[in-house]
Design an enzyme around this catalytic site. Structure first.
Site, PDB file in Angstrom:
ATOM      1  N   ARG A  29       0.835  -1.207   0.000  1.00 24.48           N
ATOM      2  CA  ARG A  29       0.000   0.000   0.000  1.00 24.48           C
ATOM      3  C   ARG A  29       0.870   1.257   0.000  1.00 24.48           C
ATOM      4  O   ARG A  29       1.879   1.319   0.706  1.00 24.48           O
ATOM      5  CB  ARG A  29      -0.948   0.002   1.212  1.00 24.48           C
ATOM      6  CG  ARG A  29      -1.938  -1.141   1.132  1.00 24.48           C
ATOM      7  CD  ARG A  29      -3.110  -1.044   2.090  1.00 24.48           C
ATOM      8  NE  ARG A  29      -3.838  -2.316   2.067  1.00 24.48           N
ATOM      9  CZ  ARG A  29      -4.732  -2.660   1.138  1.00 24.48           C
ATOM     10  NH1 ARG A  29      -5.049  -1.806   0.181  1.00 24.48           N
ATOM     11  NH2 ARG A  29      -5.319  -3.839   1.165  1.00 24.48           N
ATOM     12  N   ASP A  30       0.450   2.244  -0.819  1.00 22.59           N
ATOM     13  CA  ASP A  30       1.163   3.514  -0.890  1.00 22.59           C
ATOM     14  C   ASP A  30       1.070   4.231   0.456  1.00 22.59           C
ATOM     15  O   ASP A  30       0.008   4.255   1.092  1.00 22.59           O
ATOM     16  CB  ASP A  30       0.584   4.383  -2.009  1.00 22.59           C
ATOM     17  CG  ASP A  30       1.512   5.510  -2.409  1.00 22.59           C
ATOM     18  OD1 ASP A  30       2.087   5.446  -3.513  1.00 22.59           O
ATOM     19  OD2 ASP A  30       1.674   6.454  -1.603  1.00 22.59           O
ATOM     20  N   ASN A  87       4.789   6.410 -13.755  1.00 21.17           N
ATOM     21  CA  ASN A  87       5.423   7.703 -14.006  1.00 21.17           C
ATOM     22  C   ASN A  87       6.879   7.493 -14.407  1.00 21.17           C
ATOM     23  O   ASN A  87       7.561   6.646 -13.829  1.00 21.17           O
ATOM     24  CB  ASN A  87       5.345   8.584 -12.752  1.00 21.17           C
ATOM     25  CG  ASN A  87       3.908   8.963 -12.414  1.00 21.17           C
ATOM     26  OD1 ASN A  87       3.115   9.267 -13.300  1.00 21.17           O
ATOM     27  ND2 ASN A  87       3.568   8.934 -11.134  1.00 21.17           N
ATOM     28  N   VAL A  96      10.317   8.102  -6.998  1.00 23.21           N
ATOM     29  CA  VAL A  96      11.084   6.933  -6.552  1.00 23.21           C
ATOM     30  C   VAL A  96      11.584   6.210  -7.795  1.00 23.21           C
ATOM     31  O   VAL A  96      10.784   5.773  -8.640  1.00 23.21           O
ATOM     32  CB  VAL A  96      10.230   5.984  -5.678  1.00 23.21           C
ATOM     33  CG1 VAL A  96      11.052   4.755  -5.290  1.00 23.21           C
ATOM     34  CG2 VAL A  96       9.726   6.701  -4.429  1.00 23.21           C
ATOM     35  N   HIS A 100       7.628   1.253 -10.750  1.00 21.80           N
ATOM     36  CA  HIS A 100       6.459   0.810  -9.989  1.00 21.80           C
ATOM     37  C   HIS A 100       5.184   1.141 -10.740  1.00 21.80           C
ATOM     38  O   HIS A 100       5.069   2.195 -11.368  1.00 21.80           O
ATOM     39  CB  HIS A 100       6.435   1.435  -8.585  1.00 21.80           C
ATOM     40  CG  HIS A 100       6.639   2.915  -8.566  1.00 21.80           C
ATOM     41  ND1 HIS A 100       7.875   3.496  -8.704  1.00 21.80           N
ATOM     42  CD2 HIS A 100       5.756   3.928  -8.435  1.00 21.80           C
ATOM     43  CE1 HIS A 100       7.746   4.811  -8.659  1.00 21.80           C
ATOM     44  NE2 HIS A 100       6.472   5.103  -8.503  1.00 21.80           N
ATOM     45  N   HIS A 102       1.347   2.011 -10.293  1.00 24.01           N
ATOM     46  CA  HIS A 102       0.325   2.459  -9.338  1.00 24.01           C
ATOM     47  C   HIS A 102      -1.005   1.815  -9.714  1.00 24.01           C
ATOM     48  O   HIS A 102      -1.421   1.892 -10.881  1.00 24.01           O
ATOM     49  CB  HIS A 102       0.116   3.975  -9.418  1.00 24.01           C
ATOM     50  CG  HIS A 102       1.275   4.813  -8.979  1.00 24.01           C
ATOM     51  ND1 HIS A 102       1.334   5.412  -7.740  1.00 24.01           N
ATOM     52  CD2 HIS A 102       2.408   5.190  -9.620  1.00 24.01           C
ATOM     53  CE1 HIS A 102       2.450   6.123  -7.647  1.00 24.01           C
ATOM     54  NE2 HIS A 102       3.121   6.014  -8.776  1.00 24.01           N
TER      55      HIS A 102
END
Ligand code: 5GP
Ligand code: ZN
Length: 114
Positions: A29-30, A87, A96, A100, A102
């Protein structure tokens, strides 16, 4: 990568709320969720960004997406819908530099792309 926060999450050196793990990817989880459900799916192997992908990574990146689909179902957001975002570099707001995906859902997203 010793200075990468996501590598440290994968090894357990930084705590995280994990929702899925296999030999290729980890999902957690973010820390600052942008939607009711906000999960990050990352390869266990360090890759800075999409710009650094090679043909050898194609199976791995496919696996990120099938994992996202599985987690969306697990979280109960598959039917209503969700958004997947990667991104890349400054203009996209990447903060980061461990690639990754999202997974965002749990509410209707009205904002347009970009
Ligand atoms: P980016 O902006 O690079 O696409 O996304 C990075 C994401 O990582 C952000 O949504 C941010 O909230 C999340 N994040 C940054 N540091 C941590 C952390 O230590 N733990 C978790 N769970 N998420 C983090
Ligand atoms: Zn890393």
């Amino acid at each position: 990568m010793t200075d990468c926060i996501f590598c440290k999450i994968i090894t357990g050196d930084i705590p995280s709320t994990n929702v899925f793990r296999d030999e290729q990817v980890t999902a957690f989880r973010d820390l600052n969720p942008a939607a009711p459900t906000h999960i990050l799916i990352v390869p266990n192997k360090h890759i800075d960004s999409v710009n650094m992908l090679t043909n050898d990574d194609e199976q791995l990146i496919g696996h990120l997406f099938t994992t996202a689909k599985q987690i969306a179902a697990q979280e109960g957001i598959a039917e209503d819908g969700y958004r997947l975002i990667i991104n890349t570099n400054a203009n996209a707001g990447q903060t980061v530099f461990h690639i990754h995906l999202h997974l965002l859902g749990g509410a209707s997203m009205q904002h347009p792309m970009g």
